[in-house]
Write an enzyme that holds these catalytic residues in place. Sequence first.
Site, PDB file in Angstrom:
ATOM      1  N   LYS A 123       5.773 -19.491 -33.306  1.00 28.98           N
ATOM      2  CA  LYS A 123       6.854 -20.417 -32.943  1.00 28.98           C
ATOM      3  C   LYS A 123       8.151 -20.161 -33.716  1.00 28.98           C
ATOM      4  O   LYS A 123       9.230 -20.368 -33.181  1.00 28.98           O
ATOM      5  CB  LYS A 123       6.393 -21.869 -33.143  1.00 28.98           C
ATOM      6  CG  LYS A 123       5.357 -22.307 -32.110  1.00 28.98           C
ATOM      7  CD  LYS A 123       5.021 -23.785 -32.253  1.00 28.98           C
ATOM      8  CE  LYS A 123       3.963 -24.184 -31.239  1.00 28.98           C
ATOM      9  NZ  LYS A 123       3.706 -25.626 -31.236  1.00 28.98           N
ATOM     10  N   ASP A 136       8.058 -29.747 -28.263  1.00 31.99           N
ATOM     11  CA  ASP A 136       6.989 -30.441 -28.999  1.00 31.99           C
ATOM     12  C   ASP A 136       7.463 -31.814 -29.491  1.00 31.99           C
ATOM     13  O   ASP A 136       6.803 -32.831 -29.268  1.00 31.99           O
ATOM     14  CB  ASP A 136       6.535 -29.604 -30.208  1.00 31.99           C
ATOM     15  CG  ASP A 136       5.670 -28.427 -29.803  1.00 31.99           C
ATOM     16  OD1 ASP A 136       4.946 -28.524 -28.794  1.00 31.99           O
ATOM     17  OD2 ASP A 136       5.712 -27.390 -30.502  1.00 31.99           O
TER      18      ASP A 136
END
Length: 279
Positions: free
Chosen positions: A66, A102
């Site tokens: 990420k 997220d």
Amino acid sequence: MKKLYAVIGDPIGHSMSPVMHNDLFSYYQIDGHYMPFLVKAEQLEDAVRGLKAIGIGGFNVTVPHKSGIIPFLDGVDELAADIGAVNTVVNEDGKLIGYNTDGPGFLQGLMNELPSIEGKNILVIGAGGAARAIYFTLAKERAVEIDIANRTVSKAESLIDDCPYQSSSIALSLEDAGKNMEKYDLIVQTTMIGMAPKTMECPLDLSVIKHQALVCDIIYNPLQTKFLQEAEHKGARIQNGIEMFVYQGALAFEKWTGIFPDVKRMRNMVLKQLGGSTC
Ligand code: ATR
């Protein structure tokens, strides 16, 4: 021509995203297909180049890439840049642009239970990548009282120092947070403590808790962690990690297709994969 979508990570075999997104492509009659790809850290740059070369529609990025993917993208949106993590990439006219869904996914799931976070006292447990996405998103949303409890207190302090959005936050040890739980309206557990197979573990003692506090855990396997069981037992409302998972996926799907998908359908799809009962 069929458009390809993907998720890259290492490991990747356990990902529930392919089933969830492929179901949406067929439900909305979109000619797309979503595939998981195992990508090792040393192959990340080549993998991103390859995905771009074949004209991928978009892809998700999971652990451990990420943060590492950012230098290989053509651009990153503001929140993802601040968090320093990308979980969704969109092919925008040949350029790969990174986003973070997220934190916003957590927030949208939360809104179903807690329509406004204004004026709420919030505790985030953990100071890793997931905590960072959630903390920055809540702070950006103008939640001002957000404390962070972590085993390593210095990491909670760094998280607070790094946050570009205004918030009044203190860093706490897990023990100190445990002694002051009645202060919080919203508690968000972001560590992997209590995840299968170590389902009997709990990050801190929930002996006292505010009546009707909302307690969220980002874990969805098991559906109810020991932490959530104890919170419910003490009279709190609870939310498991399915919501964040489903909403981060819904926001990614919307970025790729322009359609905000049926979240109830996605939730049922995920529950089916986990072997739980659908709702
Ligand atoms: P993620 O990106 O999934 O959030 P991470 O960056 O590895 O994962 O962060 C893991 C978080 O879980 C950290 O807050 C970590 O605490 P430390 O900063 O002290 O390492 C916390 N954590 C992991 N295992 C733990 C344990 N056994 N007890 C307490 N905290 C734990």
